[in-house]
Design an enzyme around this catalytic site. Structure first.
Site, mmCIF file in Angstrom:
data_model
loop_
_atom_site.group_PDB
_atom_site.id
_atom_site.type_symbol
_atom_site.label_atom_id
_atom_site.label_comp_id
_atom_site.label_asym_id
_atom_site.label_seq_id
_atom_site.Cartn_x
_atom_site.Cartn_y
_atom_site.Cartn_z
ATOM 1 N N PRO A 9 -45.066 11.490 -5.912
ATOM 2 C CA PRO A 9 -46.192 10.692 -5.441
ATOM 3 C C PRO A 9 -46.461 9.453 -6.281
ATOM 4 O O PRO A 9 -46.408 9.496 -7.504
ATOM 5 C CB PRO A 9 -47.387 11.645 -5.533
ATOM 6 C CG PRO A 9 -46.862 12.978 -5.829
ATOM 7 C CD PRO A 9 -45.445 12.860 -6.230
ATOM 8 N N ASN A 10 -46.715 8.392 -5.573
ATOM 9 C CA ASN A 10 -47.161 7.107 -6.123
ATOM 10 C C ASN A 10 -46.089 6.323 -6.866
ATOM 11 O O ASN A 10 -46.342 5.207 -7.281
ATOM 12 C CB ASN A 10 -48.393 7.291 -7.025
ATOM 13 C CG ASN A 10 -49.563 7.847 -6.259
ATOM 14 O OD1 ASN A 10 -49.905 7.349 -5.196
ATOM 15 N ND2 ASN A 10 -50.154 8.908 -6.777
ATOM 16 N N ARG A 17 -49.714 -0.152 -9.294
ATOM 17 C CA ARG A 17 -50.697 0.738 -9.920
ATOM 18 C C ARG A 17 -50.573 0.744 -11.438
ATOM 19 O O ARG A 17 -49.479 0.705 -11.973
ATOM 20 C CB ARG A 17 -50.554 2.155 -9.371
ATOM 21 C CG ARG A 17 -49.246 2.828 -9.771
ATOM 22 C CD ARG A 17 -49.078 4.200 -9.159
ATOM 23 N NE ARG A 17 -49.913 5.180 -9.806
ATOM 24 C CZ ARG A 17 -49.439 6.213 -10.489
ATOM 25 N NH1 ARG A 17 -48.142 6.395 -10.624
ATOM 26 N NH2 ARG A 17 -50.263 7.067 -11.041
ATOM 27 N N TYR A 22 -47.465 1.836 -16.381
ATOM 28 C CA TYR A 22 -46.167 1.953 -15.718
ATOM 29 C C TYR A 22 -45.361 0.657 -15.683
ATOM 30 O O TYR A 22 -44.244 0.644 -15.187
ATOM 31 C CB TYR A 22 -46.354 2.496 -14.298
ATOM 32 C CG TYR A 22 -47.011 3.851 -14.291
ATOM 33 C CD1 TYR A 22 -46.313 4.978 -14.698
ATOM 34 C CD2 TYR A 22 -48.332 4.000 -13.906
ATOM 35 C CE1 TYR A 22 -46.916 6.221 -14.721
ATOM 36 C CE2 TYR A 22 -48.948 5.245 -13.917
ATOM 37 C CZ TYR A 22 -48.233 6.349 -14.321
ATOM 38 O OH TYR A 22 -48.827 7.587 -14.346
ATOM 39 N N ASN A 74 -38.608 12.738 -11.113
ATOM 40 C CA ASN A 74 -39.916 12.357 -11.620
ATOM 41 C C ASN A 74 -40.914 12.923 -10.615
ATOM 42 O O ASN A 74 -41.165 12.312 -9.579
ATOM 43 C CB ASN A 74 -40.047 10.839 -11.728
ATOM 44 C CG ASN A 74 -41.372 10.426 -12.333
ATOM 45 O OD1 ASN A 74 -42.338 11.184 -12.314
ATOM 46 N ND2 ASN A 74 -41.425 9.218 -12.853
ATOM 47 N N ALA A 77 -47.499 13.421 -10.338
ATOM 48 C CA ALA A 77 -48.593 14.350 -10.644
ATOM 49 C C ALA A 77 -48.225 15.804 -10.351
ATOM 50 O O ALA A 77 -48.809 16.715 -10.951
ATOM 51 C CB ALA A 77 -49.842 13.951 -9.865
ATOM 52 N N GLU A 98 -35.844 16.055 -15.976
ATOM 53 C CA GLU A 98 -37.150 15.543 -15.584
ATOM 54 C C GLU A 98 -37.401 14.236 -16.330
ATOM 55 O O GLU A 98 -37.128 14.145 -17.523
ATOM 56 C CB GLU A 98 -38.226 16.579 -15.938
ATOM 57 C CG GLU A 98 -39.622 16.159 -15.518
ATOM 58 C CD GLU A 98 -40.632 17.240 -15.821
ATOM 59 O OE1 GLU A 98 -40.589 18.306 -15.181
ATOM 60 O OE2 GLU A 98 -41.461 17.012 -16.725
ATOM 61 N N HIS A 100 -40.176 10.854 -16.968
ATOM 62 C CA HIS A 100 -41.507 10.253 -16.840
ATOM 63 C C HIS A 100 -41.469 8.879 -17.490
ATOM 64 O O HIS A 100 -40.942 8.728 -18.596
ATOM 65 C CB HIS A 100 -42.576 11.127 -17.497
ATOM 66 C CG HIS A 100 -42.693 12.454 -16.841
ATOM 67 N ND1 HIS A 100 -43.332 12.618 -15.636
ATOM 68 C CD2 HIS A 100 -42.187 13.656 -17.192
ATOM 69 C CE1 HIS A 100 -43.235 13.883 -15.282
ATOM 70 N NE2 HIS A 100 -42.539 14.529 -16.202
ATOM 71 N N ARG A 107 -51.094 11.012 -23.305
ATOM 72 C CA ARG A 107 -52.070 10.658 -22.262
ATOM 73 C C ARG A 107 -53.117 11.761 -22.113
ATOM 74 O O ARG A 107 -53.275 12.602 -22.996
ATOM 75 C CB ARG A 107 -51.334 10.364 -20.960
ATOM 76 C CG ARG A 107 -50.439 9.114 -21.108
ATOM 77 C CD ARG A 107 -49.825 8.673 -19.830
ATOM 78 N NE ARG A 107 -50.855 8.272 -18.866
ATOM 79 C CZ ARG A 107 -50.627 8.151 -17.569
ATOM 80 N NH1 ARG A 107 -49.428 8.396 -17.071
ATOM 81 N NH2 ARG A 107 -51.589 7.782 -16.743
#
Length: 147
Positions: A9-10, A17, A22, A74, A77, A98, A100, A107
């Site tokens: 997502p996103n 965003r 990012y 990735n 969320a 994985e 990110h 964070r």
């Protein structure tokens, strides 16, 4: 080598965003970066993006049948709560890394936990978009080790 990059997502909103987190490069830039890496490594790299958990699970399951030799994911969320994606990743035996873009360990508290990480062979975070290239190299290395 046939590789699959899955973005959750996103991720399609890169460059739109939270640029301070990012970066300013957009999703098309990431796609070009990955395509270039595929050409450099002689790999066929498919990129799949979805904002829907079930679609991501379906694509992981399809990878079992379609000759995919490694997955870079990735989960966005979903990293922090999708045991369904964890289970799908655990169901397939090819190398999985994985990725990110941001440093999830620096964070918000909820971002520091990855429920999908245990189903992967490695995790790369905090390297920006370059992390995708490192993850591709890692999956190729793991596949070579497994023979």
């Amino acid at each position: 080598m046939k590789l699959l990059v899955i973005n959750g997502p996103n991720l399609n909103f890169l460059g739109i965003r939270e640029k301070e987190v990012y970066g300013t490069q957009d999703y098309d830039y990431l796609l070009q970066l990955i395509a270039k890496k595929g050409a450099e490594t002689g790999s066929k790299i498919e990129v799949f993006q979805s904002n829907h958990e079930g679609a991501i699970i379906d694509r992981i399951q399809d990878a079992y049948y379609d000759g995919t030799e490694g997955i870079i994911i990735n989960p966005g969320a979903y990293t922090h709560y999708s045991y369904a994606i964890h289970d799908a990743l655990a169901s397939v035996s090819m190398p999985k890394v994985e990725i990110h873009i941001s440093d999830i360990t620096a964070r918000e508290e909820f971002r520091r936990v990855s429920v999908t990480r245990p189903a992967c062979d490695d995790q790369i975070y905090g390297k920006g978009l370059e992390g995708y290239l490192l993850a591709i190299d890692k999956v190729i290395e793991l596949a070579a080790e497994r023979g």
